[in-house]
Design a protein around this motif. Structure first.
Motif, PDB file in Angstrom:
ATOM      1  N   VAL A 108     -38.518 -12.131 -18.226  1.00 33.19           N
ATOM      2  CA  VAL A 108     -38.170 -13.505 -18.596  1.00 33.19           C
ATOM      3  C   VAL A 108     -38.752 -14.495 -17.577  1.00 33.19           C
ATOM      4  N   LYS A 109     -39.452 -15.491 -18.076  1.00 32.67           N
ATOM      5  CA  LYS A 109     -40.083 -16.496 -17.229  1.00 32.67           C
ATOM      6  C   LYS A 109     -39.623 -17.902 -17.612  1.00 32.67           C
ATOM      7  N   VAL A 110     -39.607 -18.804 -16.628  1.00 37.39           N
ATOM      8  CA  VAL A 110     -39.318 -20.219 -16.893  1.00 37.39           C
ATOM      9  C   VAL A 110     -40.617 -20.895 -17.322  1.00 37.39           C
ATOM     10  N   CYS A 111     -40.633 -21.434 -18.542  1.00 39.34           N
ATOM     11  CA  CYS A 111     -41.834 -22.111 -19.051  1.00 39.34           C
ATOM     12  C   CYS A 111     -41.701 -23.622 -19.020  1.00 39.34           C
ATOM     13  N   ASP A 112     -40.478 -24.105 -18.951  1.00 38.63           N
ATOM     14  CA  ASP A 112     -40.241 -25.544 -18.962  1.00 38.63           C
ATOM     15  C   ASP A 112     -38.964 -25.810 -18.174  1.00 38.63           C
ATOM     16  N   ALA A 113     -38.998 -26.757 -17.261  1.00 42.36           N
ATOM     17  CA  ALA A 113     -37.815 -27.057 -16.446  1.00 42.36           C
ATOM     18  C   ALA A 113     -37.756 -28.551 -16.155  1.00 42.36           C
ATOM     19  N   ASP A 114     -36.541 -29.095 -16.186  1.00 42.34           N
ATOM     20  CA  ASP A 114     -36.387 -30.532 -15.986  1.00 42.34           C
ATOM     21  C   ASP A 114     -34.991 -30.829 -15.449  1.00 42.34           C
ATOM     22  N   ILE A 115     -34.866 -31.921 -14.726  1.00 43.08           N
ATOM     23  CA  ILE A 115     -33.563 -32.430 -14.304  1.00 43.08           C
ATOM     24  C   ILE A 115     -33.211 -33.598 -15.226  1.00 43.08           C
ATOM     25  N   VAL A 116     -32.152 -33.428 -16.000  1.00 40.95           N
ATOM     26  CA  VAL A 116     -31.780 -34.421 -16.997  1.00 40.95           C
ATOM     27  C   VAL A 116     -31.002 -35.573 -16.370  1.00 40.95           C
ATOM     28  N   GLU A 117     -30.036 -35.238 -15.502  1.00 40.27           N
ATOM     29  CA  GLU A 117     -29.207 -36.262 -14.860  1.00 40.27           C
ATOM     30  C   GLU A 117     -28.827 -35.793 -13.459  1.00 40.27           C
ATOM     31  N   VAL A 118     -28.537 -36.768 -12.585  1.00 39.63           N
ATOM     32  CA  VAL A 118     -28.054 -36.485 -11.226  1.00 39.63           C
ATOM     33  C   VAL A 118     -26.799 -37.309 -10.986  1.00 39.63           C
ATOM     34  N   TYR A 119     -25.776 -36.671 -10.427  1.00 42.64           N
ATOM     35  CA  TYR A 119     -24.528 -37.361 -10.109  1.00 42.64           C
ATOM     36  C   TYR A 119     -24.241 -37.243  -8.616  1.00 42.64           C
ATOM     37  N   LEU A 120     -23.880 -38.379  -8.005  1.00 38.35           N
ATOM     38  CA  LEU A 120     -23.493 -38.410  -6.592  1.00 38.35           C
ATOM     39  C   LEU A 120     -22.004 -38.719  -6.517  1.00 38.35           C
ATOM     40  N   ASP A 121     -21.225 -37.772  -6.027  1.00 35.43           N
ATOM     41  CA  ASP A 121     -19.757 -37.931  -5.939  1.00 35.43           C
ATOM     42  C   ASP A 121     -19.171 -38.402  -7.279  1.00 35.43           C
ATOM     43  N   GLY A 122     -19.706 -37.840  -8.356  1.00 36.53           N
ATOM     44  CA  GLY A 122     -19.177 -38.125  -9.691  1.00 36.53           C
ATOM     45  C   GLY A 122     -19.796 -39.302 -10.402  1.00 36.53           C
ATOM     46  N   HIS A 123     -20.705 -40.031  -9.731  1.00 37.52           N
ATOM     47  CA  HIS A 123     -21.328 -41.216 -10.341  1.00 37.52           C
ATOM     48  C   HIS A 123     -22.806 -40.935 -10.612  1.00 37.52           C
ATOM     49  N   ARG A 124     -23.248 -41.299 -11.811  1.00 39.33           N
ATOM     50  CA  ARG A 124     -24.639 -41.044 -12.162  1.00 39.33           C
ATOM     51  C   ARG A 124     -25.571 -41.910 -11.331  1.00 39.33           C
ATOM     52  N   ALA A 125     -26.660 -41.304 -10.855  1.00 41.08           N
ATOM     53  CA  ALA A 125     -27.642 -42.018 -10.046  1.00 41.08           C
ATOM     54  C   ALA A 125     -29.031 -41.807 -10.633  1.00 41.08           C
ATOM     55  N   LEU A 126     -29.755 -42.893 -10.867  1.00 41.30           N
ATOM     56  CA  LEU A 126     -31.104 -42.779 -11.405  1.00 41.30           C
ATOM     57  C   LEU A 126     -32.078 -42.283 -10.343  1.00 41.30           C
ATOM     58  N   ASN A 127     -31.903 -42.757  -9.120  1.00 42.69           N
ATOM     59  CA  ASN A 127     -32.733 -42.304  -7.995  1.00 42.69           C
ATOM     60  C   ASN A 127     -31.833 -42.103  -6.779  1.00 42.69           C
ATOM     61  N   PRO A 128     -31.447 -40.864  -6.484  1.00 49.55           N
ATOM     62  CA  PRO A 128     -30.478 -40.604  -5.402  1.00 49.55           C
ATOM     63  C   PRO A 128     -31.012 -40.835  -3.995  1.00 49.55           C
ATOM     64  N   VAL A 129     -32.335 -40.907  -3.847  1.00 49.77           N
ATOM     65  CA  VAL A 129     -32.917 -41.046  -2.506  1.00 49.77           C
ATOM     66  C   VAL A 129     -32.433 -42.337  -1.846  1.00 49.77           C
ATOM     67  N   GLY A 130     -31.936 -42.208  -0.607  1.00 50.61           N
ATOM     68  CA  GLY A 130     -31.469 -43.369   0.145  1.00 50.61           C
ATOM     69  C   GLY A 130     -29.975 -43.605   0.064  1.00 50.61           C
ATOM     70  N   PHE A 131     -29.289 -42.878  -0.802  1.00 53.64           N
ATOM     71  CA  PHE A 131     -27.839 -43.019  -0.945  1.00 53.64           C
ATOM     72  C   PHE A 131     -27.115 -41.918  -0.160  1.00 53.64           C
ATOM     73  N   CYS A 132     -25.887 -42.243   0.227  1.00 53.25           N
ATOM     74  CA  CYS A 132     -25.034 -41.263   0.908  1.00 53.25           C
ATOM     75  C   CYS A 132     -24.071 -40.639  -0.102  1.00 53.25           C
ATOM     76  N   ALA A 133     -23.835 -39.351   0.054  1.00 47.99           N
ATOM     77  CA  ALA A 133     -22.909 -38.668  -0.850  1.00 47.99           C
ATOM     78  C   ALA A 133     -22.552 -37.306  -0.268  1.00 47.99           C
TER      79      ALA A 133
END
Length: 332
Positions: A120-145
């Motif tokens: 079994v191989k991974v042919c497609d991979a993506d990050i759909v959403e990111v949450y910081l301490d329960g809150h959705r973040a579009l770009n987590p870089v630069g935030f504390c969590a």
């Protein structure tokens, strides 16, 4: 406003047939249209018929038995939550999240695809959403969590299938892989309108049950029941060959069945449907699903749709997403 156009080649591979289509995508005017399609019994012939250009991206849709698309989450706690998240730290967490999902699901995927987990191989991979301490973040870089939660999506394919595809289709032109029947539940999830639901995808000889809950989406069962079973019930009722069943179903859809036999025909179909719905009942209770969606490439009899069911089709996409669609074309 000028229409920004892109052309994609969609190669839809099933166990017994292959369909290659050229699709026009005009995202700024929200228009998607199948320009032409070719049906074939094998991949080589379908690819040869479509005659794609080197500039055209290719999307490969594989049957339920050939691919497994999964959406799940991964949670990570940071050692230094007071420090901002760096790009390198985020990349490391994403790599760990995707590997974690693959490691957790590959054995189940192997069983589903009837292959070894080492194949079994991974042919497609993506990050759909990111949450910081329960809150959705579009770009987590630069935030504390303290806690980071990733919603990851992967498509897994067996090596034998993948190697055969790459012998025929240029790897550099492949834009993505997917498990074909998973496309509809993914669309429902993307609408953001439902916290949990079940989706029944009715195929020729089987029905695949998908569950969405807590942002996770995966296949939870497959039933040996498909549109062919409806055809058997109809042909059995009329005492005809199964190949004639669609003729009677078309007459039923167009309300051309006489009242004298209508009740008996619907009773035969209902009896066959009860087998399927008994199979999904335990999953409905376990997931406490408030919505059940049904979709199929076949024209389903309306009697399949109960009050709690929603049919997924082109009109549903247009209504929920505002797209102008033409997804069916007279294939060559």
């Amino acid at each position: 406003m000028n229409e920004r156009r892109s052309i994609y080649i969609i190669i839809d591979i099933k166990e017994d047939a292959v369909r290659a289509s050229r699709m026009l995508s005009a995202e700024n005017t929200r228009r998607f249209e199948i320009i032409e399609s070719f049906n074939s019994q094998n991949i080589e012939s379908a690819v040869k018929s479509i005659k794609f250009k080197s500039s055209e991206k290719i999307i490969i849709s594989l049957s339920h038995a050939m691919a497994t698309t999964i959406r799940a989450d991964g949670a990570f706690s940071r050692v230094e939550p007071k420090f901002p998240i760096t790009e390198s730290e985020l990349e490391n967490i994403i790599s760990r999240g995707l590997w974690k999902l693959f490691n957790q699901k590959r054995k189940l995927a192997a069983i589903k695809m009837r292959t070894s987990d080492i194949e079994v191989k991974v042919c497609d991979a993506d990050i759909v959403e990111v949450y910081l301490d329960g809150h959705r973040a579009l770009n987590p870089v630069g935030f504390c969590a303290r806690d980071i939660r990733l919603i990851c999506q992967e498509t897994l394919v067996g090596t034998p299938v993948l190697n055969k595809l790459l012998q025929i289709i240029p790897e550099e032109q492949i834009a993505g892989f997917s498990e074909g029947p998973m496309a509809w539940p993914l669309l429902v999830a993307e609408s953001g309108l439902y916290e949990k639901f079940l989706t029944l995808t009715v195929l020729r000889d089987e029905t695949v049950l998908y569950r969405y809950k807590d942002k996770k989406l995966e296949c939870i069962d497959t039933f040996s029941w498909g549109i062919r079973d409806i055809h058997k019930a109809v042909s059995g009722f009329f005492g005809t060959d199964i190949s004639d069943a669609e003729i009677f179903l078309e007459a039923y859809r167009n309300k051309k069945i006489g009242k004298g036999i209508l009740k008996g025909l619907e009773g035969a179909i209902e009896q066959e449907l009860s087998i399927l719905f008994k199979g999904i009942e335990s999953h409905k209770l376990d997931s406490e699903a408030g919505n059940i969606f049904i979709n199929s490439e076949f024209n389903l009899p309306k009697i399949m749709l109960k009050k709690q069911h929603t049919l997924l089709d082109e009109s549903w996409i247009s209504e929920k997403f505002g797209y102008a669609l033409k997804l069916k074309d007279s294939a060559h």
